[in-house]
Design an enzyme around this catalytic site. Structure first.
Site, PDB file in Angstrom:
ATOM      1  N   GLU A  23      48.737  32.288  42.173  1.00  0.00           N
ATOM      2  CA  GLU A  23      49.077  33.393  43.078  1.00  0.00           C
ATOM      3  C   GLU A  23      50.485  33.200  43.635  1.00  0.00           C
ATOM      4  O   GLU A  23      51.247  34.162  43.775  1.00  0.00           O
ATOM      5  CB  GLU A  23      48.081  33.453  44.238  1.00  0.00           C
ATOM      6  CG  GLU A  23      46.683  33.858  43.831  1.00  0.00           C
ATOM      7  CD  GLU A  23      45.751  33.891  45.021  1.00  0.00           C
ATOM      8  OE1 GLU A  23      45.362  35.018  45.407  1.00  0.00           O
ATOM      9  OE2 GLU A  23      45.427  32.826  45.571  1.00  0.00           O
ATOM     10  N   LYS A 100      44.358  43.224  49.536  1.00  0.00           N
ATOM     11  CA  LYS A 100      44.738  42.389  48.394  1.00  0.00           C
ATOM     12  C   LYS A 100      43.982  42.904  47.164  1.00  0.00           C
ATOM     13  O   LYS A 100      42.925  42.385  46.801  1.00  0.00           O
ATOM     14  CB  LYS A 100      44.393  40.923  48.688  1.00  0.00           C
ATOM     15  CG  LYS A 100      44.944  39.930  47.706  1.00  0.00           C
ATOM     16  CD  LYS A 100      44.673  38.503  48.206  1.00  0.00           C
ATOM     17  CE  LYS A 100      45.214  37.471  47.256  1.00  0.00           C
ATOM     18  NZ  LYS A 100      44.977  36.105  47.757  1.00  0.00           N
TER      19      LYS A 100
END
Length: 128
Positions: A23, A100
């Site tokens: 990420e 997200k």
């Protein structure tokens, strides 16, 4: 008195936040919604941008936070965004939701989000 609200929703900015190395390395899109509690009467009377929250400048300010220093948690990112909103003394409180949409969840999901609300601390009023 009920405060006026200035809202900005669906701001999509790429950032490198998350607990996993991929990420941080690859980044992903984050979607942010903010609602600012303020008093818009001066702007309504003057009809001048300088008397209100410039939502274009607000979007740039929030994008800089999202695209800035990585954090592990959405909670941390949301708190930083709220603090950024409260940097303008005309903002009495800020409600920030960070979505997200590409969260690393191995199942189908509609949304992952964290919402925080922060009030301006007024010395003498909010401290014992």
């Amino acid at each position: 008195m009920t405060p006026d609200l200035i809202s900005l929703t669906g701001l999509r900015v790429r950032g490198n936040h998350g607990v996993f190395d991929f990420e941080r390395a690859d980044g992903q899109d984050f979607v942010v919604d903010v609602a600012l509690e303020t008093d818009t009467r001066a702007a309504a009377t003057s009809d001048r941008l300088t008397d209100t929250i410039d939502y274009g400048a607000l979007a740039q300010q929030l994008a800089a936070v999202i695209g800035g220093e990585p954090v592990n948690l959405l909670e941390t990112l949301a708190a930083r965004l709220a603090d950024s909103c409260l940097a303008d003394a005309r903002v009495h409180a800020a409600t920030v939701t960070v979505h997200k949409p590409q969260a690393p969840i191995p199942l189908a999901f509609a949304d992952v989000a964290v919402t925080v609300r922060r009030d301006r601390v007024v010395p003498g009023r909010d401290q014992p």
